[in-house]
Design a protein around this motif. Structure first.
Motif, mmCIF file in Angstrom:
data_model
loop_
_atom_site.group_PDB
_atom_site.id
_atom_site.type_symbol
_atom_site.label_atom_id
_atom_site.label_comp_id
_atom_site.label_asym_id
_atom_site.label_seq_id
_atom_site.Cartn_x
_atom_site.Cartn_y
_atom_site.Cartn_z
ATOM 1 N N THR A 196 19.371 -9.312 99.456
ATOM 2 C CA THR A 196 18.152 -8.689 99.966
ATOM 3 C C THR A 196 16.977 -8.961 99.043
ATOM 4 O O THR A 196 15.855 -9.222 99.504
ATOM 5 C CB THR A 196 18.323 -7.164 100.135
ATOM 6 O OG1 THR A 196 18.793 -6.590 98.903
ATOM 7 C CG2 THR A 196 19.284 -6.833 101.250
ATOM 8 N N GLN A 197 17.217 -8.926 97.720
ATOM 9 C CA GLN A 197 16.124 -9.173 96.781
ATOM 10 C C GLN A 197 15.671 -10.627 96.817
ATOM 11 O O GLN A 197 14.486 -10.935 96.684
ATOM 12 C CB GLN A 197 16.558 -8.781 95.364
ATOM 13 C CG GLN A 197 16.916 -7.306 95.211
ATOM 14 C CD GLN A 197 15.866 -6.372 95.777
ATOM 15 O OE1 GLN A 197 14.770 -6.255 95.238
ATOM 16 N NE2 GLN A 197 16.179 -5.699 96.877
ATOM 17 N N THR A 198 16.632 -11.545 97.030
ATOM 18 C CA THR A 198 16.275 -12.954 97.171
ATOM 19 C C THR A 198 15.452 -13.167 98.434
ATOM 20 O O THR A 198 14.467 -13.919 98.437
ATOM 21 C CB THR A 198 17.545 -13.828 97.223
ATOM 22 O OG1 THR A 198 18.268 -13.679 95.999
ATOM 23 C CG2 THR A 198 17.187 -15.296 97.431
ATOM 24 N N LEU A 199 15.836 -12.483 99.510
ATOM 25 C CA LEU A 199 15.114 -12.610 100.766
ATOM 26 C C LEU A 199 13.699 -12.050 100.645
ATOM 27 O O LEU A 199 12.743 -12.635 101.160
ATOM 28 C CB LEU A 199 15.876 -11.887 101.874
ATOM 29 C CG LEU A 199 15.434 -12.167 103.313
ATOM 30 C CD1 LEU A 199 15.423 -13.669 103.599
ATOM 31 C CD2 LEU A 199 16.342 -11.455 104.287
ATOM 32 N N ILE A 200 13.556 -10.933 99.929
ATOM 33 C CA ILE A 200 12.229 -10.371 99.703
ATOM 34 C C ILE A 200 11.363 -11.355 98.914
ATOM 35 O O ILE A 200 10.167 -11.504 99.166
ATOM 36 C CB ILE A 200 12.336 -9.012 98.979
ATOM 37 C CG1 ILE A 200 12.827 -7.939 99.964
ATOM 38 C CG2 ILE A 200 10.994 -8.594 98.383
ATOM 39 C CD1 ILE A 200 13.094 -6.587 99.335
ATOM 40 N N ALA A 201 11.976 -12.040 97.944
ATOM 41 C CA ALA A 201 11.235 -13.046 97.175
ATOM 42 C C ALA A 201 10.762 -14.184 98.082
ATOM 43 O O ALA A 201 9.639 -14.690 97.939
ATOM 44 C CB ALA A 201 12.106 -13.592 96.050
ATOM 45 N N LYS A 202 11.605 -14.591 99.038
ATOM 46 C CA LYS A 202 11.208 -15.649 99.976
ATOM 47 C C LYS A 202 10.043 -15.187 100.859
ATOM 48 O O LYS A 202 9.135 -15.963 101.151
ATOM 49 C CB LYS A 202 12.408 -16.038 100.847
ATOM 50 C CG LYS A 202 13.500 -16.795 100.111
ATOM 51 C CD LYS A 202 14.637 -17.168 101.058
ATOM 52 C CE LYS A 202 15.718 -17.952 100.324
ATOM 53 N NZ LYS A 202 16.839 -18.309 101.224
ATOM 54 N N ILE A 203 10.110 -13.918 101.284
ATOM 55 C CA ILE A 203 9.009 -13.385 102.088
ATOM 56 C C ILE A 203 7.715 -13.411 101.272
ATOM 57 O O ILE A 203 6.643 -13.759 101.776
ATOM 58 C CB ILE A 203 9.318 -11.948 102.542
ATOM 59 C CG1 ILE A 203 10.556 -11.924 103.452
ATOM 60 C CG2 ILE A 203 8.121 -11.350 103.293
ATOM 61 C CD1 ILE A 203 11.040 -10.525 103.795
ATOM 62 N N ALA A 204 7.826 -13.033 99.978
ATOM 63 C CA ALA A 204 6.655 -13.012 99.100
ATOM 64 C C ALA A 204 6.038 -14.403 98.990
ATOM 65 O O ALA A 204 4.809 -14.563 99.057
ATOM 66 C CB ALA A 204 7.037 -12.492 97.718
ATOM 67 N N ILE A 205 6.888 -15.410 98.816
ATOM 68 C CA ILE A 205 6.397 -16.789 98.741
ATOM 69 C C ILE A 205 5.683 -17.162 100.038
ATOM 70 O O ILE A 205 4.615 -17.782 100.032
ATOM 71 C CB ILE A 205 7.563 -17.758 98.467
ATOM 72 C CG1 ILE A 205 8.149 -17.514 97.067
ATOM 73 C CG2 ILE A 205 7.105 -19.211 98.592
ATOM 74 C CD1 ILE A 205 9.414 -18.292 96.799
ATOM 75 N N ASN A 206 6.270 -16.755 101.164
ATOM 76 C CA ASN A 206 5.677 -17.042 102.465
ATOM 77 C C ASN A 206 4.324 -16.350 102.641
ATOM 78 O O ASN A 206 3.455 -16.820 103.376
ATOM 79 C CB ASN A 206 6.633 -16.591 103.577
ATOM 80 C CG ASN A 206 6.271 -17.199 104.922
ATOM 81 O OD1 ASN A 206 6.038 -18.390 105.033
ATOM 82 N ND2 ASN A 206 6.229 -16.374 105.955
ATOM 83 N N GLN A 207 4.136 -15.233 101.924
ATOM 84 C CA GLN A 207 2.889 -14.484 101.991
ATOM 85 C C GLN A 207 1.861 -14.955 100.964
ATOM 86 O O GLN A 207 0.748 -14.440 100.921
ATOM 87 C CB GLN A 207 3.175 -12.991 101.787
ATOM 88 C CG GLN A 207 3.942 -12.341 102.922
ATOM 89 C CD GLN A 207 3.197 -12.425 104.242
ATOM 90 O OE1 GLN A 207 2.117 -11.872 104.388
ATOM 91 N NE2 GLN A 207 3.757 -13.143 105.195
ATOM 92 N N GLY A 208 2.269 -15.880 100.091
ATOM 93 C CA GLY A 208 1.297 -16.439 99.162
ATOM 94 C C GLY A 208 1.692 -16.440 97.709
ATOM 95 O O GLY A 208 1.020 -17.022 96.869
ATOM 96 N N GLY A 209 2.801 -15.771 97.342
ATOM 97 C CA GLY A 209 3.214 -15.791 95.940
ATOM 98 C C GLY A 209 4.034 -14.580 95.561
ATOM 99 O O GLY A 209 4.116 -13.583 96.286
#
Length: 288
Positions: A196-209
Motif C-alpha cells: 500500500t505504501q509503494t502504491l501511494i508513492a506511485k500515486i504521488a509520482i503521478n501527481q507530480g512528486g
C-alpha cells in the motif's frame, strides 16, 4: 567498497559523488537491491544544519515514516561498530547518538517536505536530479563526469517515453483498463503494508512528486476513519498507553504509527487496502 548487513538487503558503499562542492557517499541497498539511500547526516550537511536538528525533526514526526520502507535506524539495526565507522561516523558520535538514520528516496522526500523553506524546495529538486535519479554506472563504461550521467539518464527516460507512446496505440477500452488496474493493485494480507505504501508513492509520482505522499497518506487515513467510524489517532494513543503500562521503551512506542493500529484489526486491513486501491483508480495509476 564496504558492505553493511541490515534489514532485508545489504548496504553497499559504492563510492563518493560531488554535490554542491561536497563529496557525499553513494550508498545503495537496505530497502531493496540496488536502491540508493542517503544518511541523515549527509542530509544535514547538504542543508547546512546540525545532524541533531535532522534527527530531532525525524523523531518529532516519526509517524510520517514507515520503518523498512522510508527509514532505517542503523544504530539499532546492527551490532557492528566497524560498519558504522566505515560510513564516516566516529566512535564518540556512535556512542552519543540515540539513532543513526538512513532514508530511502521516498523517506528523503518525506523528510524534506517537513522542512518548510525555499532552500529545502530547491535542494529537493536538485538532489533528486543529481543523486537519486542517476542509474548505477557500468564499470566498463563509467562516465567521466556527472553531466555524462545525466545525459545518459535523460536518454534512457526518452526511450522509455517513446515505448509508452507506442503502447498507447494498443490500449484497451476504458472498461477493460479499469479492470486491468483493479488486477494490478490487488494486495494480499501478508504484504499489505509495504504494497500500500509503494502504491501511494506511485500515486504521488503521478501527481507530480514525492512531496504529495504525506497528503495522500492523510487522505487514506481520513477515508478509513469515515468509512469505518473509527478514530485512528485515539487508537494510536491508547496503544501507546498500553505499551507504556507493559514497560515497553519510549523509543519503540514513538515509532508506532497508524499502520500499526490498522494491523491489529483484520477489518481495518481489508478496508485500508480497498481504500488505497480506490485511490489508485481515482488518480489514474496504470500498469505502465
Amino acid at each position: 567498497m564496504s558492505n553493511l548487513a541490515i534489514a532485508q538487503t545489504e548496504i553497499e558503499i559504492a563510492g563518493v559523488q560531488e554535490f554542491l562542492g561536497k563529496e557525499i557517499p553513494v550508498i545503495e541497498g537496505g530497502f531493496g537491491e540496488g536502491e540508493k539511500v542517503v544518511l541523515a547526516k549527509t542530509i544535514a550537511e547538504i542543508h547546512g544544519v546540525r545532524p541533531n536538528d535532522i534527527q530531532s525533526l525525524i523523531n518529532e514526526n516519526i509517524d510520517e515514516f514507515e520503518e523498512g520502507i522510508d527509514i532505517l535506524d542503523l544504530k539499532n539495526s546492527t551490532d557492528s561498530i566497524g560498519s558504522l565507522l566505515e560510513l564516516g561516523f566516529t566512535k564518540q558520535s556512535i556512542a552519543n547518538s540515540k539513532n543513526i538514520y538512513i532514508l530511502s528516496e521516498q523517506g528523503y522526500f518525506t523528510l524534506v517536505s517537513l522542512m518548510r523553506t525555499e532552500k529545502a524546495k530547491e535542494l529537493r529538486k536538485k538532489f533528486r536530479r543529481e543523486y537519486f535519479a542517476m542509474r548505477k554506472q557500468i564499470k566498463e563504461h563509467k562516465p567521466s563526469c556527472i553531466e555524462d550521467v545525466l545525459i545518459s539518464s535523460l536518454q534512457e527516460m526518452k526511450a522509455i517515453k517513446q515505448q509508452l507512446n507506442r503502447a498507447t496505440h494498443h490500449a484497451l477500452s476504458a472498461k477493460a483498463e479499469v479492470k486491468e488496474i483493479r488486477e494490478i493493485v490487488q494486495l494480499d494480507t501478508t504484504s499489505w503494508r509495504s504494497e500500500t505504501q509503494t502504491l501511494i508513492a506511485k500515486i504521488a509520482i503521478n501527481q507530480g512528486g514525492f512531496e504529495h505522499i504525506n497528503l495522500l497518506k492523510s487522505e487514506s487515513y481520513e477515508l478509513l476513519n469515515k468509512r469505518f467510524g473509527v478514530k485512528l489517532d485515539t487508537r494510536l494513543t491508547n496503544k501507546r498507553r498500553r505499551m507504556a503500562e507493559e514497560g515497553v521503551s519510549k523509543s519503540k512506542r514513538d515509532r508506532l504509527n497508524y499502520l500499526d493500529v490498522i494491523e491489529e484489526d483484520k477489518k481495518l486491513i481489508e478496508g485500508y487496502v480497498a481504500i488505497v486501491k480506490d485511490m489508485a483508480i481515482k488518480y489514474g495509476i496504470s500498469k505502465n
